[in-house]
Design an enzyme around this catalytic site. Structure first.
Site, PDB file in Angstrom:
ATOM      1  N   VAL A 145      43.887  35.732  29.060  1.00  0.00           N
ATOM      2  CA  VAL A 145      43.997  34.287  28.818  1.00  0.00           C
ATOM      3  C   VAL A 145      42.681  33.546  29.089  1.00  0.00           C
ATOM      4  O   VAL A 145      42.264  32.729  28.287  1.00  0.00           O
ATOM      5  CB  VAL A 145      45.143  33.674  29.669  1.00  0.00           C
ATOM      6  CG1 VAL A 145      45.315  32.190  29.355  1.00  0.00           C
ATOM      7  CG2 VAL A 145      46.440  34.435  29.421  1.00  0.00           C
TER       8      VAL A 145
ATOM      9  N   VAL B 229      45.060  41.014  34.860  1.00  0.00           N
ATOM     10  CA  VAL B 229      45.324  41.241  33.431  1.00  0.00           C
ATOM     11  C   VAL B 229      45.537  39.890  32.738  1.00  0.00           C
ATOM     12  O   VAL B 229      45.026  39.652  31.632  1.00  0.00           O
ATOM     13  CB  VAL B 229      46.539  42.177  33.235  1.00  0.00           C
ATOM     14  CG1 VAL B 229      47.033  42.134  31.792  1.00  0.00           C
ATOM     15  CG2 VAL B 229      46.175  43.615  33.636  1.00  0.00           C
ATOM     16  N   HIS B 230      46.260  38.991  33.408  1.00  0.00           N
ATOM     17  CA  HIS B 230      46.438  37.648  32.840  1.00  0.00           C
ATOM     18  C   HIS B 230      45.088  36.949  32.679  1.00  0.00           C
ATOM     19  O   HIS B 230      44.832  36.305  31.666  1.00  0.00           O
ATOM     20  CB  HIS B 230      47.371  36.818  33.727  1.00  0.00           C
ATOM     21  CG  HIS B 230      48.823  37.119  33.497  1.00  0.00           C
ATOM     22  ND1 HIS B 230      49.436  38.253  33.991  1.00  0.00           N
ATOM     23  CD2 HIS B 230      49.778  36.452  32.798  1.00  0.00           C
ATOM     24  CE1 HIS B 230      50.703  38.243  33.615  1.00  0.00           C
ATOM     25  NE2 HIS B 230      50.937  37.174  32.886  1.00  0.00           N
ATOM     26  N   GLU B 231      44.233  37.101  33.692  1.00  0.00           N
ATOM     27  CA  GLU B 231      42.911  36.473  33.637  1.00  0.00           C
ATOM     28  C   GLU B 231      42.114  36.999  32.444  1.00  0.00           C
ATOM     29  O   GLU B 231      41.524  36.236  31.679  1.00  0.00           O
ATOM     30  CB  GLU B 231      42.165  36.759  34.952  1.00  0.00           C
ATOM     31  CG  GLU B 231      40.821  36.076  35.040  1.00  0.00           C
ATOM     32  CD  GLU B 231      40.072  36.451  36.324  1.00  0.00           C
ATOM     33  OE1 GLU B 231      40.052  37.654  36.679  1.00  0.00           O
ATOM     34  OE2 GLU B 231      39.510  35.547  36.961  1.00  0.00           O
TER      35      GLU B 231
END
Lengths: 198, 298
Positions: free
Chosen positions: A46, A41-43
């Protein structure tokens, strides 16, 4: 913020003022809306710059890959534990900027650089003790939804309503204090001084 | 008599659930002792959270940790145990069933593509190792350990010159804790294995984690090394979840195989505080009974 029994409870939507009051070493419990987000999800948010699937402002986010299972046509959270934040810590400040989230819950702490970036955004990073998936699940009142399920169940973004999730230990505060790095610096100093004595 | 494979599979699934939801008594006692000794406020809060989690998991039969790890089976086969092949196949099937029923997380990925693997193609998940044969016995002993990814990550194996002083190994463990293993949910349990090659030492480091906490090696000089390691690592002050405190490790066990005149291999296997393991005896009628673990196949 309120006190239930001897517990300091913080509720969503989280205001900047409440977070600014938290200091390294403070212990609190969280009631309200929590989203889970780990590596993928961060990937997406961001690195790939995808728009977050829901507006997360005022939410707390937890580095967690919960186990959720259907039981009698409802979804139940069977395990909610923190995962190691350091794996994707470089993406944490970007995630906070893109989503507006200011309370990040994980485990293992973050580097001094990441802590400074979190503080600059007025954010707080708290540790939920690792390996406590059953304790975490026991404070989930309701599974409200899931987004990006194509990432797999653990990596997806889950939205949960929690009641007194904790203990949450403030490990990075909005002044840039960093509990775990301070502990490690002291441990490194003690390790090298004992080696000199030998 | 035909073996009741279905019953055996159900019993093994039950064993897996037991390992995932119930902290072994020796580990729980070690945590309780650590909590009673701890002086730091935050360390106490963390240890009490561990104990509360342990109670909830057992009562509600929920996984202690969402990472149910890699299931690793170490087996000692009685020479006369009649269903050796059935047993190994049933362990694999039981793990697949446990995953399908949500008792274990899908933790098998293709290291080349990074994609989740179909269980039928997941080599090494579960990991099954025949650790030995038991003379004259018609039973099998199984040790199951669930190795979490967070604790597997800082674990390591390497080879050294045989003249390397043992203090160098202490330094390597200390360094591993301060660089990576502090994130692996301390207080840690550490299994150290010595041998000739990295695979020999790695195996012994895992067997070291199977030994009950507080039980020292039968060899006095090894027992002394274990005590010294516990003491020096707990002087670091890293503490539970690295918030500072007395309990950085719950115990350190050292198991040794023969080294080679030109190669001394060392492996260090870390376990998080939630050392999930269970030991069982499988009788020749395929009844499965949980038993305490002592040394090796004893």
């Amino acid at each position: 913020m309120s006190t239930v029994g001897n517990k300091r409870v913080i509720s969503t939507p989280l205001s900047d003022e409440v977070l600014r009051d938290l200091r390294v070493g403070d212990v609190f419990y969280l009631t309200g809306l929590l989203a889970t987000a780990r590596d993928r999800v961060h990937e997406r948010i961001v690195v790939w710059r995808l728009k977050p699937p829901i507006d997360l402002r005022g939410y707390a986010v937890m580095h967690a890959g919960p186990i959720v299972a259907p039981r009698a046509s409802k979804l139940y959270c069977l395990s909610l534990g923190s995962t190691t934040s350091a794996r994707f810590e470089k993406l944490i400040p970007g995630f906070m900027e893109a989503t507006g989230v200011r309370l990040v819950i994980g485990k293992g702490g973050v580097s001094r650089d990441t802590a400074r970036s979190i503080a600059k955004l007025g954010g707080v990073y708290a540790v939920f003790p690792g390996g406590c998936g059953a304790l975490g699940a026991s404070s989930v009142d309701e599974v409200l939804g899931v987004y990006w399920e194509d990432l797999g169940s653990a990596e997806a973004l889950w939205v949960l309503r929690v009641r007194e999730l904790g203990p949450l230990i403030v490990a990075v505060d909005s002044e840039g204090g960093n509990l775990v790095e301070d502990v490690l610096d002291a441990a490194r100093a003690s390790a090298s001084s004992s080696r000199r004595v030998e | 008599m035909q073996p009741d494979r279905r019953k055996l599979e159900e019993s093994i699934v039950e064993l897996i659930v037991e390992a995932s939801t119930s902290l072994p008594g020796d580990v729980k006692e070690a945590l309780e002792r650590a909590a009673s000794r701890e002086e730091s406020r935050l360390a106490k809060i963390v240890l009490n959270a561990y104990l509360e989690n342990t109670n909830i998991a057992k009562r509600a039969r929920l996984p202690l940790c969402q990472d149910t790890g890699i299931p690793e089976f170490y087996i000692w086969l009685g020479e006369l145990f009649p269903y050796k092949e059935d047993l190994v196949k049933t362990l694999v099937r039981a793990v697949h069933t446990a995953v399908e029923h949500g008792y274990l997380r899908r933790n098998a990925y293709d290291p080349i593509t990074g994609r989740e693997l179909e269980l039928s193609k997941a080599e090494g998940f579960p990991f099954i190792h025949i650790a030995g044969l038991i003379e004259g016995s018609d039973e099998a002993l199984i040790s199951l350990i669930l190795t979490g990814g967070g604790a597997a990550r800082p674990s390591f194996a390497l080879t050294l010159d045989p003249l390397t002083p043992l203090s160098k190994i202490t330094d390597m463990i200390e360094k591993a804790i301060l660089e990576k293993a502090f994130r692996a949910c301390p207080p840690l349990v550490i299994g150290v294995g010595l041998g000739s090659t990295i695979e020999v030492s790695a195996l012994y480091s895992k067997l070291a984690l199977l030994r009950p906490l507080g039980l020292r090696s039968k060899r006095r000089e090894i027992a002394e090394i274990e005590e010294a390691l516990v003491e020096s690592l707990n002087r670091l002050g890293v503490g539970p979840q690295s918030v500072g405190g007395l309990a950085t490790v719950l115990d350190v066990h050292l198991e040794v195989g023969a080294s080679h005149p030109s190669s001394l291999a060392v492996a260090v296997s870390f376990s998080c505080w939630a050392l999930r393991r269970v030991r069982a005896r499988v009788s020749r009628s395929l009844d499965v009974e949980v038993i305490p673990y002592v040394y090796g196949r004893e």
